[in-house]
Design a protein around this motif. Structure first.
Motif, PDB file in Angstrom:
ATOM      1  N   GLN A 230     -11.933  -1.237  -8.034  1.00 45.48           N
ATOM      2  CA  GLN A 230     -12.705  -0.327  -9.164  1.00 45.48           C
ATOM      3  C   GLN A 230     -11.782  -0.241 -10.623  1.00 45.48           C
ATOM      4  O   GLN A 230     -12.216  -0.102 -11.485  1.00 45.48           O
ATOM      5  CB  GLN A 230     -12.551   1.183  -8.598  1.00 45.48           C
ATOM      6  CG  GLN A 230     -13.235   2.149  -9.340  1.00 45.48           C
ATOM      7  CD  GLN A 230     -14.531   2.458  -8.813  1.00 45.48           C
ATOM      8  OE1 GLN A 230     -15.210   1.809  -8.148  1.00 45.48           O
ATOM      9  NE2 GLN A 230     -15.442   3.322  -9.523  1.00 45.48           N
TER      10      GLN A 230
ATOM     11  N   GLY B 144     -18.235   0.945  -7.087  1.00 46.92           N
ATOM     12  CA  GLY B 144     -18.829   0.908  -6.039  1.00 46.92           C
ATOM     13  C   GLY B 144     -17.839   0.365  -4.998  1.00 46.92           C
ATOM     14  O   GLY B 144     -17.185  -0.664  -5.324  1.00 46.92           O
TER      15      GLY B 144
ATOM     16  N   GLU C   9       0.860  -1.108   0.140  1.00 42.72           N
ATOM     17  CA  GLU C   9      -0.044   0.078   0.025  1.00 42.72           C
ATOM     18  C   GLU C   9       0.866   1.193   0.022  1.00 42.72           C
ATOM     19  O   GLU C   9       1.700   1.425   0.806  1.00 42.72           O
ATOM     20  CB  GLU C   9      -0.915  -0.204   1.295  1.00 42.72           C
ATOM     21  CG  GLU C   9      -1.786   1.258   1.501  1.00 42.72           C
ATOM     22  CD  GLU C   9      -2.401   1.783   0.281  1.00 42.72           C
ATOM     23  OE1 GLU C   9      -3.346   0.982  -0.340  1.00 42.72           O
ATOM     24  OE2 GLU C   9      -2.165   2.912  -0.099  1.00 42.72           O
TER      25      GLU C   9
HETATM   26  C1  LIG Z   1     -13.857  10.688  -5.329  1.00 43.80           C
HETATM   27  C2  LIG Z   1     -14.462   9.119  -5.416  1.00 43.80           C
HETATM   28  C3  LIG Z   1     -15.517   9.044  -4.569  1.00 43.80           C
HETATM   29  C4  LIG Z   1     -16.128   7.760  -4.521  1.00 43.80           C
HETATM   30  N1  LIG Z   1     -17.300   7.678  -3.701  1.00 43.80           N
HETATM   31  C5  LIG Z   1     -18.024   6.475  -3.579  1.00 43.80           C
HETATM   32  C6  LIG Z   1     -18.911   6.414  -2.965  1.00 43.80           C
HETATM   33  O1  LIG Z   1     -19.393   7.266  -2.050  1.00 43.80           O
HETATM   34  N2  LIG Z   1     -19.794   5.120  -2.715  1.00 43.80           N
HETATM   35  C7  LIG Z   1     -19.252   3.980  -3.428  1.00 43.80           C
HETATM   36  O2  LIG Z   1     -19.743   3.077  -3.513  1.00 43.80           O
HETATM   37  N3  LIG Z   1     -17.949   4.123  -4.405  1.00 43.80           N
HETATM   38  C8  LIG Z   1     -17.349   5.297  -4.406  1.00 43.80           C
HETATM   39  N4  LIG Z   1     -16.166   5.518  -5.465  1.00 43.80           N
HETATM   40  C9  LIG Z   1     -16.002   4.244  -6.104  1.00 43.80           C
HETATM   41  C10 LIG Z   1     -15.283   3.191  -5.554  1.00 43.80           C
HETATM   42  O3  LIG Z   1     -16.255   2.262  -5.181  1.00 43.80           O
HETATM   43  C11 LIG Z   1     -14.268   3.719  -4.519  1.00 43.80           C
HETATM   44  O4  LIG Z   1     -13.287   4.436  -5.088  1.00 43.80           O
HETATM   45  C12 LIG Z   1     -13.591   2.224  -3.781  1.00 43.80           C
HETATM   46  O5  LIG Z   1     -12.842   2.665  -2.782  1.00 43.80           O
HETATM   47  C13 LIG Z   1     -12.818   1.399  -4.893  1.00 43.80           C
HETATM   48  O6  LIG Z   1     -11.970   0.201  -4.030  1.00 43.80           O
HETATM   49  P1  LIG Z   1     -10.616  -0.081  -4.604  1.00 43.80           P
HETATM   50  O7  LIG Z   1      -9.992  -1.261  -3.804  1.00 43.80           O
HETATM   51  O8  LIG Z   1     -10.915  -0.356  -5.856  1.00 43.80           O
HETATM   52  O9  LIG Z   1      -9.781   1.166  -4.588  1.00 43.80           O
HETATM   53  P2  LIG Z   1      -9.264   2.003  -3.388  1.00 43.80           P
HETATM   54  O10 LIG Z   1     -10.179   1.928  -2.186  1.00 43.80           O
HETATM   55  O11 LIG Z   1      -9.113   3.481  -3.878  1.00 43.80           O
HETATM   56  O12 LIG Z   1      -7.877   1.427  -3.073  1.00 43.80           O
HETATM   57  C14 LIG Z   1      -6.859   1.377  -3.884  1.00 43.80           C
HETATM   58  C15 LIG Z   1      -5.809   1.279  -3.191  1.00 43.80           C
HETATM   59  O13 LIG Z   1      -4.412   1.580  -3.920  1.00 43.80           O
HETATM   60  C16 LIG Z   1      -3.415   2.448  -3.352  1.00 43.80           C
HETATM   61  N5  LIG Z   1      -2.614   2.469  -4.536  1.00 43.80           N
HETATM   62  C17 LIG Z   1      -2.683   3.092  -5.759  1.00 43.80           C
HETATM   63  N6  LIG Z   1      -1.565   3.000  -6.375  1.00 43.80           N
HETATM   64  C18 LIG Z   1      -0.603   2.382  -5.780  1.00 43.80           C
HETATM   65  C19 LIG Z   1       0.589   2.037  -6.190  1.00 43.80           C
HETATM   66  N7  LIG Z   1       1.181   2.319  -7.504  1.00 43.80           N
HETATM   67  N8  LIG Z   1       1.253   1.028  -5.281  1.00 43.80           N
HETATM   68  C20 LIG Z   1       0.679   0.785  -4.193  1.00 43.80           C
HETATM   69  N9  LIG Z   1      -0.696   1.077  -3.674  1.00 43.80           N
HETATM   70  C21 LIG Z   1      -1.371   1.909  -4.548  1.00 43.80           C
HETATM   71  C22 LIG Z   1      -4.191   3.404  -2.932  1.00 43.80           C
HETATM   72  O14 LIG Z   1      -3.502   4.404  -1.962  1.00 43.80           O
HETATM   73  C23 LIG Z   1      -5.443   2.845  -2.447  1.00 43.80           C
HETATM   74  O15 LIG Z   1      -5.237   2.654  -0.928  1.00 43.80           O
HETATM   75  C24 LIG Z   1     -15.585   6.832  -5.268  1.00 43.80           C
HETATM   76  C25 LIG Z   1     -14.720   6.826  -6.184  1.00 43.80           C
HETATM   77  C26 LIG Z   1     -14.109   7.886  -6.189  1.00 43.80           C
HETATM   78  C27 LIG Z   1     -12.689   8.201  -6.982  1.00 43.80           C
END
Ligand SMILES: Cc1cc2nc3c(=O)[nH]c(=O)nc-3n(C[C@H](O)[C@H](O)[C@H](O)COP(=O)(O)OP(=O)(O)OC[C@H]3O[C@@H](n4cnc5c(N)ncnc54)[C@H](O)[C@@H]3O)c2cc1C
Length: 501
Positions: A376, A382, A30
């Motif tokens: 995502q 979501g 992370e």
């Molecule tokens: C501004 C915004 C608001 C959103 N609001 C909602 C909402 O209200 N409700 C909803 O259901 N969905 C929402 N979403 C959509 C989505 O569900 C969330 O972004 C969710 O957190 C996606 O989960 P994830 O695990 O894919 O990504 P994330 O939870 O973003 O986790 C990805 C992780 O990877 C890490 N990372 C990135 N690049 C690297 C790298 N090169 N090396 C190591 N670590 C890295 C990041 O720091 C992060 O911790 C939103 C998205 C955005 C952008």
């Protein structure tokens, strides 16, 4: 030997838990706090970046069903959500700090999990013994995004989400709209032929017939079967005035960058000139209103958005207008006066791949089965959906380290339907999707009424998931035996993953 996971968000954390819970060693990378993102505020794993809601929690809605399935699959995200639940009626909402604390502590304390705080700038080498899951989310760091683009192809990685509103079909006034493709071009040419049967290496389903990926923003390419809302000059003027005076949603810092020209929000186009929309997404050329026999002054096209045909998206209508104003302005379009919106339009930074081109329904990269994408960036939308994809990627990556087959629950389940959507939707119009009943396999004999139909879909889904869970250990044991039997005979270059980078 073990599973390496890049990104400790909702998907990465769930994947880490699932893999470790099934006995695999996990290294979770992370980048926060060493390298922050534009929206995360803490160094915790699984930080909720916006709302604190996991949406509905009843079995008559699809996300409620998905959550119940995740509970049955031993989800850490669901367990942490229950333990940090706050009152929110029929929805599951959480105390975000407590939620992220529980996830962080649980993974920190797990003897099989090592957390490394480091930015990963390129996709790590992977093999069958050491599969990799990339779950870096919508704000994947720039260096890794560049490497991803070179792996999947520049045209299959998107950096902005340009989401058009989606309307419920039964709320469209069909007496005011007409069904037609621009220039009367043939229907269905762009649709994917889906073959459920043929396995590919690693146990995944076969690739759909590939069509070249289209632009991230929908434009009428003449391939679809469209509903057209015709506007007279007076109706267009009224809509235009409503649009340019509507209130825009707050723009996050990361959104201050310029929009791609092909993905401009409609209000930005409208501010360029009174007629700009008539030469863009509202152009009437090639359409003939059967009631007048003439081309309308302007037109809005609606494209079927799900297999069930009960959702239609407004083509090219990505917008950042606040939701209340959005509903008011869109209801000025003839035929949409009483429209109910399943989803409103949005434009925001979002790194994601063209799922159907890149992924199998097991969340494996088709061209490199020891590499998984989840969350995502894999093309779902979501919190819950991201965690669900991480759950399956984690289970499958762990299975791979033990020489067991990878698998996905059937399409009649919500989690299987999501996997199927990501890997089999039409790549030419691919958009990340929330779970909806519309992407699930329809019932053969559906009861009348939406609530009863949804409950029946949920009942079938849970029965089918339970059956899948019962059979899973048997399939795993068979896979292990098969692996043992063939391992010694296999030529080294053909052993899964050995030749990969
Ligand atoms: C501004 C915004 C608001 C959103 N609001 C909602 C909402 O209200 N409700 C909803 O259901 N969905 C929402 N979403 C959509 C989505 O569900 C969330 O972004 C969710 O957190 C996606 O989960 P994830 O695990 O894919 O990504 P994330 O939870 O973003 O986790 C990805 C992780 O990877 C890490 N990372 C990135 N690049 C690297 C790298 N090169 N090396 C190591 N670590 C890295 C990041 O720091 C992060 O911790 C939103 C998205 C955005 C952008």
């Amino acid at each position: 030997m073990g599973v390496r996971i890049v990104g400790g968000g909702l998907a990465g954390s769930e994947a880490a838990w699932q893999a470790a819970a099934s006995g695999a060693r996990v290294t979770l990378y992370e980048m926060r706090p060493v390298r922050p993102t534009a929206v995360h505020k803490t160094d915790r794993l699984a930080e909720l970046v916006c709302s604190n809601s996991f949406r509905g929690d009843k079995l008559d809605n699809a996300v409620g069903l998905l959550k119940e399935e995740m509970r049955r699959l031993g989800s850490l995200v669901m367990r942490a959500a229950e333990a940090s639940r706050v009152p929110a009626g029929a929805a599951l909402a959480v105390d975000r700090e407590r939620f992220a604390d529980i996830i962080t502590r649980t993974l920190d304390d797990h003897p099989l999990v090592t957390i490394v705080r480091e930015e990963i700038a390129s996709i790590p080498a992977s093999s069958g013994d050491e599969p990799v899951i990339v779950a870096t989310g919508p704000l994947t760091s720039d260096a890794l995004s560049a490497d991803l683009a070179s792996l999947v192809g520049q045209g299959h990685l998107y950096f902005y989400d340009a989401i058009s509103p989606i309307v419920l079909a039964e709320t469209i006034d069909m007496s005011k709209v007409f069904r037609q493709s621009r220039w009367g071009r043939s229907l269905r040419r762009g649709l994917v032929e889906v073959d459920l049967g043929r396995p590919v290496q690693g146990g995944a389903s076969s690739a759909p017939t590939s069509e070249p990926a289209g632009p991230a923003c929908g434009v009428d390419d003449g391939q679809g079967d469209y509903l057209n809302c015709p506007l007279t000059r007076e109706e267009y003027e009224r809509f235009y005035d409503g649009l340019v005076t509507a209130e825009s949603a707050t723009v996050h810092d990361f959104d201050k960058e310029r929009f791609f020209e092909g993905c401009l929000p409609i209000e930005v186009m409208a501010h360029r000139g009174r007629d700009t929309l008539r030469f863009g997404p509202m152009k009437p050329v090639g359409l003939v209103d059967p009631r007048t026999g003439r081309e309308p002054y302007a037109a809005v096209q609606l494209r079927q958005d799900n297999l069930a045909g009960d959702h239609f998206s407004l083509v090219g209508f990505q917008t950042q207008i606040k939701w209340a104003d959005q509903a008011r302005v869109l209801r000025l379009i003839p035929g949409l006066e009483n429209a109910e919106f399943v989803r409103f339009g949005m434009v925001h930074r979002n790194t994601y791949v063209n799922g159907p081109t890149v992924l199998a329904d097991t969340w494996q990269v088709r061209t490199r089965p020891s590499l998984f994408f989840a969350g995502q960036m894999s093309g779902v939308e979501g919190y819950v959906e991201s965690a669900a994809s991480g759950l399956l990627a984690g289970l499958n990556a762990a299975a791979m380290t033990r020489g067991e087959p990878v698998s996905t629950p059937p399409r009649t389940t919500a989690i299987g339907a999501l996997s199927y959507y990501v890997s089999h939707a039409n790549p030419a119009h691919y958009e990340p999707s929330n779970i909806t009943f519309g992407i699930m396999q329809p019932l053969e004999r559906a009861p009348k009424g939406k609530k009863l139909r949804n409950e029946a879909l949920s009942a079938r889904a849970l029965a089918d998931l339970d059956a899948w869970l019962v059979l899973r250990p048997i399939r795993q044991a068979q896979g292990r035996q098969e692996h043992e039997r063939t391992r010694d005979n296999a030529r080294p270059e053909l052993v899964e993953g050995r030749a990969e980078r």
